[in-house]
Design a protein around this motif. Structure first.
Motif, mmCIF file in Angstrom:
data_model
loop_
_atom_site.group_PDB
_atom_site.id
_atom_site.type_symbol
_atom_site.label_atom_id
_atom_site.label_comp_id
_atom_site.label_asym_id
_atom_site.label_seq_id
_atom_site.Cartn_x
_atom_site.Cartn_y
_atom_site.Cartn_z
ATOM 1 N N SER A 87 -5.819 -10.588 33.829
ATOM 2 C CA SER A 87 -7.046 -10.796 34.609
ATOM 3 C C SER A 87 -6.914 -12.036 35.488
ATOM 4 O O SER A 87 -6.068 -12.906 35.247
ATOM 5 N N LEU A 101 -10.774 -9.866 38.617
ATOM 6 C CA LEU A 101 -9.874 -8.715 38.771
ATOM 7 C C LEU A 101 -9.216 -8.481 37.419
ATOM 8 O O LEU A 101 -8.886 -9.441 36.720
ATOM 9 N N VAL A 135 -7.680 -6.463 47.800
ATOM 10 C CA VAL A 135 -8.439 -6.061 46.601
ATOM 11 C C VAL A 135 -9.467 -7.150 46.265
ATOM 12 O O VAL A 135 -10.609 -6.855 45.900
ATOM 13 N N GLU A 136 -9.060 -8.417 46.420
ATOM 14 C CA GLU A 136 -10.020 -9.511 46.163
ATOM 15 C C GLU A 136 -11.195 -9.432 47.127
ATOM 16 O O GLU A 136 -12.334 -9.685 46.754
ATOM 17 N N GLU A 177 -16.402 -6.232 37.090
ATOM 18 C CA GLU A 177 -14.972 -6.471 37.294
ATOM 19 C C GLU A 177 -14.383 -5.411 38.219
ATOM 20 O O GLU A 177 -14.874 -4.281 38.274
ATOM 21 N N MET A 178 -13.318 -5.818 38.928
ATOM 22 C CA MET A 178 -12.592 -4.880 39.787
ATOM 23 C C MET A 178 -11.239 -4.634 39.126
ATOM 24 O O MET A 178 -10.498 -5.585 38.870
ATOM 25 N N LYS A 179 -10.932 -3.351 38.847
ATOM 26 C CA LYS A 179 -9.632 -3.029 38.257
ATOM 27 C C LYS A 179 -8.639 -2.707 39.366
ATOM 28 O O LYS A 179 -8.870 -1.784 40.171
ATOM 29 N N LEU A 180 -7.553 -3.480 39.413
ATOM 30 C CA LEU A 180 -6.431 -3.152 40.304
ATOM 31 C C LEU A 180 -5.667 -2.046 39.597
ATOM 32 O O LEU A 180 -4.940 -2.295 38.632
ATOM 33 N N ALA A 193 -13.458 -6.892 45.890
ATOM 34 C CA ALA A 193 -14.147 -7.390 44.689
ATOM 35 C C ALA A 193 -15.307 -8.305 45.081
ATOM 36 O O ALA A 193 -16.407 -8.192 44.537
ATOM 37 N N CYS A 247 -18.002 -8.602 42.183
ATOM 38 C CA CYS A 247 -17.276 -8.690 40.901
ATOM 39 C C CYS A 247 -16.899 -10.146 40.616
ATOM 40 O O CYS A 247 -16.663 -10.929 41.532
ATOM 41 N N CYS A 279 -8.089 0.303 43.808
ATOM 42 C CA CYS A 279 -8.885 -0.473 42.864
ATOM 43 C C CYS A 279 -10.243 0.182 42.693
ATOM 44 O O CYS A 279 -10.667 0.976 43.544
ATOM 45 N N THR A 300 -14.317 -0.421 40.622
ATOM 46 C CA THR A 300 -15.182 -1.281 39.810
ATOM 47 C C THR A 300 -15.246 -0.716 38.396
ATOM 48 O O THR A 300 -15.257 0.498 38.195
#
Ligand code: COA
Length: 173
Positions: free
Chosen positions: A163, A121, A109-110, A84-87, A113, A118, A76, A78
């Protein structure tokens, strides 16, 4: 089943690339052409690229270990100015899918974030990848957008953007 989530290290890179190949070959032949699979694997899973990403402060690679064996991984990063955090990647060994490992990686991942401040996601998933879309819905994602991106060499990524909002961090007392 004990699942251990740890950061991917330099020594793990070859196993991650091997697992990526296995999962892609099991998942994508019914969705995109073999030529596109080969192109995207070469683009995204070169040793050099993974090693470079492991050294970047705003990219996180994690792996799921079961009985000492690699069974899944995620990455992941940013985006959107850090809001936002991109998976970016989520792959689980076909033998171990549907046993909660994807969910454990999403939880990690959370955590990244939250740590990075963030608010959501996001991810891109092929519109025909129904199993992954079901998994993302199961883990709280909703479809936010529909895109078709030209990735070169005549290949397209026909994706949903999904998202998941994250609760705001508790205000300091
Ligand atoms: C998508 C993926 C990462 C999910 O990981 P996972 O460990 O299987 O997910 P979890 O066990 O945490 O969640 C399971 C949920 O996913 C969905 N799901 C997963 N596999 C499924 C399948 N074969 N058929 C239907 N639903 C499926 C279901 O909603 C399931 O919940 P349920 O078992 O309670 O019905 C994994 O299936 C995978 O690696 N798929 C192939 C690669 C891929 O498409 N990655 C995503 C790229 S964007």
């Amino acid at each position: 089943m004990d699942v251990l989530i740890t950061p991917v290290g330099v020594a793990d890179v070859d196993s991650v690339i091997e697992l990526a190949r296995q999962v892609w070959q099991q998942t994508y032949p019914e969705i995109i052409s073999q030529e596109q699979i080969d192109y995207m694997l070469a683009q995204r899973y070169s040793r050099e690229r993974l090693l470079a990403e492991l050294g970047m402060p705003d990219i996180w690679w994690d792996q799921a270990m079961v009985d000492g064996h690699l069974t899944g991984f995620s990455s992941c990063m940013t985006v959107a100015g850090g809001s936002e955090m991109k998976l970016d990647k989520l792959y689980v060994d076909p033998q171990r899918q549907r046993s909660g490992i994807g969910g454990r990686l999403i939880e990690e991942v959370e955590r990244h974030a939250h740590g990075a401040g963030c608010r959501a996601l996001i991810l891109a998933v092929n519109k025909r990848n129904e199993r992954a879309i079901a998994a993302y819905r199961r883990h709280g994602f909703v479809v936010r957008d529909s895109v078709c991106v030209d990735i070169g060499h005549g290949f397209l990524m026909d994706d949903f953007i999904m998202s998941k909002s994250l609760p705001a961090a508790a205000a300091p007392r």
